[in-house]
Scaffold this active site. Structure first.
Site, PDB file in Angstrom:
ATOM      1  N   GLU A 132       0.834  -1.192   0.000  1.00  0.00           N
ATOM      2  CA  GLU A 132       0.000   0.000   0.000  1.00  0.00           C
ATOM      3  C   GLU A 132       0.871   1.244   0.000  1.00  0.00           C
ATOM      4  OE1 GLU A 132      -3.611  -2.001   2.654  1.00  0.00           O
ATOM      5  OE2 GLU A 132      -2.687  -0.114   3.299  1.00  0.00           O
ATOM      6  N   SER A 137       7.369  -2.584   2.674  1.00  0.00           N
ATOM      7  CA  SER A 137       7.551  -3.966   3.124  1.00  0.00           C
ATOM      8  C   SER A 137       6.910  -4.253   4.481  1.00  0.00           C
ATOM      9  CB  SER A 137       9.052  -4.290   3.199  1.00  0.00           C
ATOM     10  OG  SER A 137       9.648  -4.228   1.927  1.00  0.00           O
ATOM     11  N   GLU A 247       8.107 -17.553  -3.461  1.00  0.00           N
ATOM     12  CA  GLU A 247       8.259 -16.336  -4.251  1.00  0.00           C
ATOM     13  C   GLU A 247       9.714 -15.894  -4.293  1.00  0.00           C
ATOM     14  OE1 GLU A 247       6.823 -11.629  -4.215  1.00  0.00           O
ATOM     15  OE2 GLU A 247       5.725 -13.123  -3.044  1.00  0.00           O
ATOM     16  N   ARG A 248      10.386 -15.962  -3.163  1.00  0.00           N
ATOM     17  CA  ARG A 248      11.754 -15.460  -3.098  1.00  0.00           C
ATOM     18  C   ARG A 248      12.756 -16.389  -3.773  1.00  0.00           C
ATOM     19  NH1 ARG A 248      10.330 -13.158   2.919  1.00  0.00           N
ATOM     20  NH2 ARG A 248       9.491 -11.168   2.130  1.00  0.00           N
TER      21      ARG A 248
END
Length: 389
Positions: A132, A137, A247-248
């Site tokens: 947002e 983070s 994801e990482r």
């Protein structure tokens, strides 16, 4: 590259050949147009589904291959980097690597029957919306709320930096169902195209990955069926943390593949380019730079391959994924920067692949959790009781 990789069997290599052909026919001819437009054509995504490149891990009963083998995802990332079209192909990698795990692990049978078939055919493109304005983070500080109202949740708030934000039909949105609590008040809700009060903002203009659509999303008393909640209220943060490891490591795969591709182009360039009557590759500085980068890249590839094996075996940890993400993405920055320098003035020209790779790679240390956050995750694990040497 000299690294011997025994990750893949003949089935994987057949898949690689097929996907390489798909990239050549369905992505490369259109990449420049999409870079200018800032968005890929959905027909390409549908073609990827028809060819079997979406939702490989989805069970056969929902139309998938039933192959929860992350190595297929690895091959897709490597081939996109090899062709230097990662921006146009990111709708595929984000869909497979990042969004689908939520729909596979946090859904009810009814939700899986509703959403999974379309994610395999390409009729349903996925996105995930966490960040947002003002939070970055710090996921626990998100302000988008979801309040239960009868059979619906009513959402209010906004999101930014949403990959696939314009093209996606289905968005996994991180919300606060209990705003008084931080991470314990977070939930995940699937917002579908056409939900009342859900709108998409402008396409964000980026310095790289220009063909990958990135957008803002807005929720103004947006009504979403309560049946779109993933898991129980308040469990969203834990679900995010479990899925962020994949994801990482996926970002690590892309980073090391990108570094390898740039190195190969640069070696070829230095062999063919002359200065002062000599090939660039004959100068000691060129040899030393390429020797350093080749060694670092090969060492990193071995570590990433080790983590891929661990992930396939279900053993990958959040700390390992964080180590790989920060190390390989920083290495990628170093490789593209120094290889661009070896190209001289031509490295500054967009028609040379190293220039595009330089721009496309820059975000790697930022998204998926900044590298500073990766170091924090690693540092906390070292300071945990019983973990000290």
């Amino acid at each position: 590259m000299a690294v011997h990789r025994d990750l893949f069997d003949d089935t994987h290599e057949d898949f690689r050949s097929s996907f390489r052909a798909f990239v050549r026919s369905e992505i490369e001819p259109h990449h420049e147009k999409w870079e200018t437009r800032g968005r890929v054509d959905r027909t390409m995504f549908l073609a990827a589904g028809a060819a079997g490149f979406l939702g490989m891990a989805v069970p056969e009963e929902y139309g998938g291959l039933g192959e929860p083998d992350f190595r297929y995802n690895v091959i897709i990332s490597e081939e996109l980097q090899r062709a230097n079209v990662i921006g146009s192909g990111m709708c595929i990698t984000l869909h497979n690597d990042i969004v689908l795990p939520y729909l596979l692990t946090a859904t009810t049978p009814e939700q899986r029957a509703r959403w999974l078939p379309g994610t395999v055919t390409g009729e349903t493109m996925g996105a995930i919306s966490m960040t947002e304005p003002g939070t970055g983070s710090d996921l626990a500080s998100i302000r988008t709320t979801a309040v239960r109202d009868g059979d619906d949740y009513v959402l209010n708030g906004s999101k930014t930096f949403v990959t696939n934000g314009l093209n996606a039909d289905l968005v996994v949105v991180a919300v606060k169902t209990d705003p008084e609590r931080r991470h314990r008040g977070m939930s995940l809700i699937v917002v579908e195209e056409g939900a009342p009060g859900f709108t998409r903002g402008r396409a964000l203009k980026k310095i790289g990955l220009k063909s990958q659509d990135t957008a803002e999303l807005f929720f103004d008393d947006a009504r979403v069926p309560a049946g779109n909640l993933l898991g129980e209220p308040g469990t969203g943060f834990g679900t995010l943390m479990r899925n962020l490891a994949q994801e990482r490591v996926a970002l690590s795969v892309s980073a090391i593949a990108g570094a390898r591709a740039v190195l190969e182009w640069t070696v070829d360039y230095c062999r063919g380019r002359t200065a002062f009557g000599e090939r660039l590759s004959s100068f000691q500085n060129t040899k030393f730079v390429l020797a350093e980068l080749t060694t670092a890249t090969e060492v990193a590839q071995v570590y990433v391959d080790y983590l891929i094996r661990r992930h396939v075996a279900g053993e990958l940890t959040a700390e390992e994924a964080a180590k790989a993400k920060w190390w390989t993405t920083e290495l990628q920055q170093d490789v593209v920067n120094r290889c661009l320098q070896l190209h001289g003035g031509y490295g500054f020209m967009q028609e040379y692949p190293v220039a595009r790779a330089f721009l496309d790679a820059r975000v790697q240390t930022i998204y998926g959790g900044t590298n500073e956050i990766m170091k924090e995750i690693i540092g906390r694990s070292l300071d945990a009781p019983g973990e000290r040497a």
